[in-house]
Design an enzyme around this catalytic site. Structure first.
Site, PDB file in Angstrom:
ATOM      1  CE  LYS A 246      64.641  -5.555 -10.851  1.00 25.07           C
ATOM      2  NZ  LYS A 246      63.162  -5.652 -10.583  1.00 25.07           N
TER       3      LYS A 246
ATOM      4  CD  GLN B 297      61.490  -5.277 -14.923  1.00 22.26           C
ATOM      5  OE1 GLN B 297      62.261  -5.541 -15.969  1.00 22.26           O
ATOM      6  NE2 GLN B 297      61.961  -6.026 -14.097  1.00 22.26           N
TER       7      GLN B 297
ATOM      8  CB  CYS C 113      57.705  -9.105  -6.162  1.00 21.36           C
ATOM      9  SG  CYS C 113      59.153  -9.762  -5.589  1.00 21.36           S
TER      10      CYS C 113
ATOM     11  CG  HIS D 223      57.919  -5.389  -7.775  1.00 23.75           C
ATOM     12  ND1 HIS D 223      58.352  -5.452  -6.520  1.00 23.75           N
ATOM     13  CD2 HIS D 223      58.788  -6.283  -8.252  1.00 23.75           C
ATOM     14  CE1 HIS D 223      59.240  -6.125  -6.105  1.00 23.75           C
ATOM     15  NE2 HIS D 223      59.484  -6.749  -7.385  1.00 23.75           N
TER      16      HIS D 223
ATOM     17  CG  ASP E 188      58.051   0.185 -10.530  1.00 25.75           C
ATOM     18  OD1 ASP E 188      59.231   0.211 -11.174  1.00 25.75           O
ATOM     19  OD2 ASP E 188      57.570  -0.906  -9.935  1.00 25.75           O
TER      20      ASP E 188
HETATM   21  C1  LIG Z   1      62.623  -5.227  -9.499  1.00 27.12           C
HETATM   22  C2  LIG Z   1      61.524  -4.325  -9.499  1.00 27.12           C
HETATM   23  C3  LIG Z   1      61.215  -3.584  -8.518  1.00 27.12           C
HETATM   24  C4  LIG Z   1      61.806  -3.500  -7.269  1.00 27.12           C
HETATM   25  O1  LIG Z   1      63.198  -3.262  -7.469  1.00 27.12           O
HETATM   26  P1  LIG Z   1      64.340  -3.076  -6.264  1.00 27.12           P
HETATM   27  O2  LIG Z   1      65.418  -3.049  -7.109  1.00 27.12           O
HETATM   28  O3  LIG Z   1      64.316  -4.581  -5.749  1.00 27.12           O
HETATM   29  O4  LIG Z   1      63.854  -2.058  -5.447  1.00 27.12           O
HETATM   30  C5  LIG Z   1      59.783  -2.756  -8.640  1.00 27.12           C
HETATM   31  N1  LIG Z   1      59.355  -2.744  -9.649  1.00 27.12           N
HETATM   32  C6  LIG Z   1      59.380  -3.502 -10.602  1.00 27.12           C
HETATM   33  C7  LIG Z   1      58.734  -3.503 -11.847  1.00 27.12           C
HETATM   34  C8  LIG Z   1      60.603  -4.402 -10.609  1.00 27.12           C
HETATM   35  O5  LIG Z   1      60.774  -5.015 -11.761  1.00 27.12           O
END
Ligand SMILES: *Cc1c(COP(=O)(O)O)cnc(C)c1O
Length: 413
Positions: A232, A209, A371, A129, A206
């Protein structure tokens, strides 16, 4: 398809927790398949927010009055919930942030700024992302270190041989997502962490997800840093968390200054900082949202994260099967291990047109670059349509979606 009895999910019961699922869009029942962008919110979380503002809204940590005590206790209880949910050993390792993006920026600006030298290298995957690419680019412009890309193969899985080959004595950090939001690829982060550590590098995962879709244990992964967002995982927007190993967090400088993060402040003697995690929580945090995010994780735990993941795998299999009926449809990202995310393009139908028209039929999917421009460009497209699943989605909704897609594709061709 049959599932193990203990992993079956009562989707109708789950759906009853989500008031928004009762609404209509353009006169049609809402079919919400944009969960990788944000998930919907169960009433338990909405009620937690409501209860906070009706009964104990107060600033935390400094107050001596009842409301402040109650708010502080609930806020710190949320930290314990996050610790437990992520498998962290110590609640001091959980820093509240505005979300995944801020968590990664924290690591870049604190750990990165004092540990990355001009000749150093960091490895960032092609699946990332933008929020796990751009903070590193901003820092690299200032510090002069090099960012090397871990490539994906034609199925959208990371090329592990290439990954191993990228390490050298200058490699300091690996930045990778646990599950790709664009393709749903599940990355072997535990194996990647072991390889990074063999080479003396750290790993930042990260987990935006992964946290909503599969059991996560930061200690089993041996992640040095792990980030996620509340919105999320059935929680509110504007809040998330960073896990960091205590020894690393303790050695890192603060990255934002202000109230809450200090021990003492003096113009003459300078300032001393609070202990972790408060050192990284300058200013008044989004108190209600932190507490509600904790409630969201409890809601997930009550249902069972493994049960949710298993249900979403069934939805994924069903969607893959049904989408095969759509002529000219190509799925991008067919890695062997995938979460409930399907990115696709349809020959002769522009993604934006598909997204707009399918919305007219009550179906919410995402269209665009998700993104993840570097990844999409590698696959030769600017935009895809993406359907992504959550605990409350049903097979019938997937059927509705595929039938709506068939109609839309016929219209635009
Ligand atoms: C949504 C997402 C982000 C960003 O998250 P925010 O809540 O916008 O800070 C980063 N990495 C992944 C894999 C995402 O799905």
């Amino acid at each position: 398809m049959t599932v193990l009895a203990d992993l079956s999910l009562d989707v109708e019961q789950v759906r009853r927790d989500f008031p928004i699922l009762a609404r209509q869009v353009h006169g049609k029942p809402l079919v919400y398949l944009d969960n990788a962008a944000t998930s919907q919110t169960p009433r338990q979380v909405i009620e937690t927010l409501d209860h906070y503002y009706r009964h104990y809204n107060a600033n935390i940590h400094r107050g001596l009055h009842t409301l402040a005590d109650e708010a502080t206790a609930a806020f710190e209880q949320a930290r314990e919930i996050v610790r437990n949910f992520t498998g962290a050993a110590d609640r001091r390792e959980i820093v509240f942030t505005r979300g995944t993006t801020e968590a990664i920026n924290l690591v870049a600006n604190s750990w990165g700024r004092c540990n990355l030298k001009p000749d150093d290298e960091i490895l960032v995957s092609q699946l990332e992302h933008h929020s796990n690419i751009v903070p590193w680019q901003l820092l690299a412009e200032q510090l002069g270190f090099r960012i090397r890309m871990i490539p994906v193969d034609e199925r959208g899985a990371l090329d592990m041989a290439a990954y191993r080959g990228l390490f050298n004595e200058r490699t300091r950090l690996v930045a990778v997502n646990h599950i790709s939001n664009a393709f749903g690829t599940i990355n072997p982060v535990k194996e990647m962490a072991a390889i990074a550590h063999e080479h003396g590098a750290l790993i930042l995962v990260d987990g935006a997800q992964a946290i909503p879709h599969e059991p996560v244990d930061v200690q089993a992964i041996d992640a040095d840093f792990y980030a996620f967002s509340g919105h999320k995982v059935y929680g509110p927007t504007g809040v998330g968390a960073l896990y960091g190993k205590a020894a690393l967090l303790e050695a890192m400088p603060p990255w934002q200054g202000g109230g809450e993060m200090i021990k003492t402040v003096s113009f003459d003697a300078g300032t001393t900082y609070a202990d972790i995690p408060h050192k990284f929580e300058a200013g008044t945090p989004p108190i209600a949202n932190v507490i509600a995010m904790g409630r969201a994780l409890e809601w997930v735990t009550d249902i069972g994260i493994a049960r949710i993941g298993a249900w979403e795998q069934q939805l994924l299999a069903h969607a893959n099967e049904r989408l095969a009926e759509v002529e000219g449809l190509r799925i991008l990202g067919t890695a062997p291990r995938k979460a409930g995310v399907i990115s696709f393009v349809v020959e002769g139908a522009h993604a934006q047109d598909v997204g707009l028209l399918i919305d007219q039929l009550g179906v919410a999917i995402r269209t665009g670059n998700h993104c993840a421009q570097p990844l999409l460009h590698h696959f030769g497209v600017d935009a895809t349509c993406r359907a992504s699943f959550a605990a409350y989605n049903t097979r019938e909704e997937i059927d509705t979606f595929v039938e709506a897609l068939q109609r839309v594709v016929t219209m635009v061709r």
